[in-house]
Design a protein around this motif. Structure first.
Motif, mmCIF file in Angstrom:
data_model
loop_
_atom_site.group_PDB
_atom_site.id
_atom_site.type_symbol
_atom_site.label_atom_id
_atom_site.label_comp_id
_atom_site.label_asym_id
_atom_site.label_seq_id
_atom_site.Cartn_x
_atom_site.Cartn_y
_atom_site.Cartn_z
ATOM 1 N N SER A 51 13.886 -4.833 -6.428
ATOM 2 C CA SER A 51 13.371 -3.663 -7.147
ATOM 3 C C SER A 51 13.462 -3.876 -8.651
ATOM 4 N N ASP B 215 7.042 -1.388 -3.477
ATOM 5 C CA ASP B 215 8.473 -1.623 -3.270
ATOM 6 C C ASP B 215 8.896 -0.947 -1.970
ATOM 7 N N GLU B 216 8.951 -1.726 -0.924
ATOM 8 C CA GLU B 216 9.292 -1.217 0.411
ATOM 9 C C GLU B 216 8.480 0.026 0.728
ATOM 10 N N GLN C 132 10.158 2.719 -3.487
ATOM 11 C CA GLN C 132 11.020 2.787 -2.321
ATOM 12 C C GLN C 132 11.166 4.227 -1.834
HETATM 13 MG MG LIG Z 1 15.153 -2.173 -3.746
#
Ligand SMILES: [Mg+2]
Ligand SMILES: Nc1ncnc2c1ncn2[C@@H]1O[C@H](COP(=O)(O)OP(=O)(O)O)[C@@H](O)[C@H]1O
Length: 607
Positions: free
Chosen positions: A410, A531-532, A451
């Protein structure tokens, strides 16, 4: 008052109201004094103490003005009494008294009326600036500061400043004028007595300022504590689910109680000290009056140099000075509190954003060749999270980052979007260091799905539309279809106009994530940072979204941080991170064919 002075600049656009306030206050003070002086003719009628003057007095220049006025009044009273009788004359004098008091109060109201615009204008502008600054300051600023503290500064500290704006104008205009006019009238009535007053005013002022000394510090701790408990409240509201689930109510209750107990203690001592202002100055004033009564009384009774009616009016005036004196000491305390609040507000306003655009930063409209990360080292605090990190991301390719949590994935997204600046090395887009590109145009080139899906209490449509303009409903629906969100949105009672609650709490985690994907799809930027982005989806919808994302990524440059490795098998480059370092790099097939860490990770996940 050094902080408060800086805030005064905010009054500039409203100075016209300040001007009218001052004018009104001049009249207020004037009529306030005249109101007492106008008692004198009434007393003269009542006590029959007016010298009978039957010819109109002549004006003999400014030096004899006092005599001239007195003779004129006496002449006027004599005429009235002779022509219309005592009672009628008395009534007339009472009408004069009422009129002056009425005028005094009308001007008093006008003064308040005008100053209201200035005070509330300053309130509005300071709040707007604070808000703008809050949005502008880098993320790092807020991981240090508590949110509640910022809220307290924008709400109560600014209010405190607004209050002290009233105080400051009272302090420098209204009350001093009142005192000056009253003292002029007192001097006219009896210079001897007035000299007495002058001796005692500085002494009283000294005592009052002594009490006000600790006020700023105390006010500061009260406001700080206010921020503290707002922070607790803010965290509690955000974490209610966990607090309840873990039976942590007791812990949070006592945390909050401790804070309010401190607030109780601090604000008690602040208020009690502040409340001393009025009674203290009134009592000191009465002390002066007592001396005046004694000395003035002897002038009336023994020396006979002062008429009893003049003495009564004089005492009225002396008492009249007490009100402004009281107000001044209160205002001094008010400004001290305002100064403490101003310091806290300026603390935010004067913070220079370390990520501000360079003066020669360029607008970057398009993305042509690629992103290159060159020898980047970065740390949030003391420990380096990325060390000498280099990577080329050619245009049109998909780069995937995998690795344990905490390995710095991240962080790379944070640096590419310039939420943080690198400590060493550089990140370049088409060969231009991103520090030399305006943040606005840099972020225009990028789409971010983070995320944690961040949504706002608004309609689905507005959440998807965030930051973009001129998009049709059809485009919104198309984006939602790609993100696999249309399915569930169309079944909602209000469709795209449905409100999704605070931070989207009316939706499931997967639904929220699909909306934030739709948002990025609609923006249609050349660079996509995920990000995810699919971590909250179930396998079924993940496959669907994955499909969509892959379609979307085809003509794009993408940085994908993946939790589930099955989602990145088609990536052009897979980068395996460990503690901020690249330990492996290659395509899925290349990495699998070696005896790699990546292979072990994949094997672990398929098990
Ligand atoms: Mg992360
Ligand atoms: N705002 C922050 N302040 C301080 N340290 C941070 C911050 N964000 C992340 N870190 C630290 O940086 C390291 C890398 O974090 P991150 O890039 O989020 O890892 P991940 O690979 O799981 O995405 C972690 O050790 C984390 O503790």
């Amino acid at each position: 008052m050094k902080y408060f002075r800086q805030i005064l600049i905010y009054a500039k656009p409203y100075k016209i109201y300040g001007f009218f306030n001052i004018i009104s206050n001049i009249f207020y003070a004037l009529f306030g004094t005249l109101a007492f002086v106008s008692l004198m003719p009434m007393l003269k009628v009542l006590f029959k103490s007016a010298e009978p003057i039957n010819t109109p007095p002549a004006y003999n220049g400014i030096t004899k003005l006092g005599d001239y006025i007195e003779n004129s009044i006496n002449y006027f009273i004599t005429q009235k009494v002779n022509n219309e009788g005592e009672l009628k004359a008395l009534l007339f004098m009472i009408v004069i008294i009422i009129s002056t008091f009425l005028l005094k109060n009308i001007f008093g109201y006008l003064a308040m009326y005008f100053i209201t615009f200035l005070r509330n204008g300053v309130l509005k502008d300071v709040r707007n600036d604070l808000y703008e600054k809050t949005v502008d300051l880098p993320l790092a600023y807020f991981s240090e500061k508590r949110k509640g503290d910022i809220i307290a500064r924008i709400s109560t500290d600014v209010l405190e400043i607004q209050h002290s704006f009233l105080s400051i104008l009272e302090l420098i205009v209204r009350e001093p004028l009142m005192i000056i006019f009253t003292i002029i009238a007192m001097l006219a009535l009896s210079p001897k007595l007035t000299l007495f007053v002058f001796i005692f005013i500085p002494i009283a002022g000294f005592i009052i300022s002594l009490v006000g000394k600790k006020l700023k510090k105390q006010s500061d701790s009260v406001q700080k504590e206010q921020g503290q408990f707002l922070s607790i409240l803010e965290e509690t509201l955000g974490g209610l689910r966990v607090i309840k689930g873990f039976n942590a109510e007791h812990y949070f209750n006592s945390k909050f109680r401790n804070s309010t107990a401190r607030f109780y203690k601090f604000s008690n001592s602040l208020l009690n000290r502040q409340n001393l202002a009025s009674p203290l100055s009134e009592f000191l004033g009465i002390g002066v009056i007592a001396i005046l009564l004694w000395y003035g009384g002897s002038l009336v009774l023994v020396e006979k140099t002062l008429a009893p009616d003049a003495f009564i009016v004089y005492m009225g005036l002396a008492y009249n000075i007490l009100t402004p004196a009281k107000a001044i000491s209160k205002a001094i305390y008010g400004v001290k509190k305002g100064d403490a609040a101003a310091e806290r507000v300026l603390d935010i306003l004067n913070t220079e954003s370390p990520l501000a655009d360079a003066p020669n930063a360029q607008e970057k409209e398009n993305f042509n060749t690629g992103i290159s990360i060159q020898n980047v080292s970065f740390k949030y605090q003391d420990e380096y999270v990325l060390k000498d990190f280099s990577l080329e991301i050619p245009k049109g390719k998909t780069v995937a980052f995998v690795g344990q949590s905490g390995s710095g994935k991240s962080t790379i997204a944070n640096l590419l979007t310039r939420f943080y600046d690198v400590n060493e090395g550089s990140i370049k887009i088409d060969g231009i260091d991103i520090k030399n590109i305006t943040k606005k145009s840099l972020r225009n080139l990028q789409g971010l799905v983070s995320q944690d899906s961040i949504l706002f209490n608004d309609s689905i449509k507005n959440n998807i539309l965030l930051g973009v303009e001129n998009k049709t409903d059809a485009e919104i629906i198309a984006a939602s279809k790609i993100a696999n969100a249309h399915e569930f949105v169309k079944d909602l009672p209000n469709g795209y106009d449905s409100n999704i609650g605070d931070s989207g709490n009316k939706l499931s985690g997967g639904q929220k994530q699909r909306l934030s994907i739709a948002r990025a799809v609609l923006k249609n930027p050349p660079i996509m940072i995920l990000d995810e982005a699919t971590s909250a989806l179930d396998t079924e919808s993940e496959r669907l979204v994955q499909d969509a994302l892959e379609k979307m990524m085809q003509n794009r440059t993408s940085v994908v941080i993946a939790h589930r490795l099955s989602t990145i098998q088609n990536a052009d480059i897979i980068v395996v991170l460990q503690k901020g370092k690249i330990i492996e790099k290659g395509t899925h097939t290349e990495l699998i064919s070696n005896n790699s860490v990546y292979k072990k990770l994949v094997e672990m996940q398929t098990l």
